[in-house]
Design an enzyme around this catalytic site. Structure first.
Site, short mmCIF file in Angstrom:
data_model
loop_
_atom_site.label_atom_id
_atom_site.label_comp_id
_atom_site.label_asym_id
_atom_site.label_seq_id
_atom_site.Cartn_x
_atom_site.Cartn_y
_atom_site.Cartn_z
N GLN A 26 0.73 -1.35 0.12
CA GLN A 26 -0.04 0.15 0.17
C GLN A 26 0.94 1.35 -0.04
OE1 GLN A 26 -3.25 0.24 3.08
NE2 GLN A 26 -3.88 1.96 2.25
N PHE A 27 1.19 1.83 -1.22
CA PHE A 27 2.06 3.02 -1.30
C PHE A 27 1.37 4.12 -0.49
CE2 PHE A 27 -0.69 4.11 -5.00
CZ PHE A 27 -0.70 5.19 -4.99
N THR A 28 0.16 4.17 -0.45
CA THR A 28 -0.43 5.39 0.12
C THR A 28 -0.02 5.67 1.52
OG1 THR A 28 -2.62 4.18 0.60
CG2 THR A 28 -2.49 5.22 -1.35
#
Length: 149
Positions: A78-80
């Site tokens: 999850q890059f967020t």
């Protein structure tokens, strides 16, 4: 590297209406990689999570790890997690690693968890995923690699 660790009774990830990863009791992990991360960060966090004592023993004390309860892990990239919302209304993701680096370190992270004898299910890196789980407790922790804490 940043990981949201959630104790879970059950968890699954769906891509294109197909279940690609599913576990019963264990840990639901959301994994973010920043451009500064190295294999040292990967190993430190995987080792920390494998031994993290957040499951209750017979005295109802958080004394057991996911290994101790023979639990599983669902790990979702999850890059967020590296979204910076301090300025403006739209997050900036400049702190997130480029996909080719992030995917390599994410895969190394999952492999390091497996080296502890853990069953590790995953989502699909870079895909649009639907993740569902039952947070057990609830227990949620945020772990950062030591070089960024």
């Amino acid at each position: 590297m940043r990981v949201v660790v959630q104790r879970s009774k059950e968890a699954k990830v769906v891509v294109d209406e197909q279940v690609v990863g599913q576990i019963d009791r264990g840990l639901m992990l959301l994994v973010g990689v920043t451009h500064e991360d190295t294999e040292q960060d990967v190993n430190w966090l995987a080792d920390k999570i494998a031994g993290l004592r957040i499951f209750e023993d017979e005295a109802e004390k958080m004394n057991l790890s996911v290994q101790d309860i023979q639990g599983s892990i669902l790990s979702v990239s999850q890059f967020t997690l590296y979204g910076d919302c301090r300025s403006g209304k739209r997050p900036s993701f400049t702190s997130a690693a480029r996909p080719e680096k992030a995917e390599l370190l994410y895969e190394q992270f999952n492999q390091r968890l497996r080296s502890h004898g853990l069953q590790v299910e995953t989502g699909v890196f870079g895909a649009n995923m639907d993740v569902t789980f039952t947070n057990w407790g609830p227990v949620t922790l945020l772990l950062d690699s030591p070089t960024r804490s």
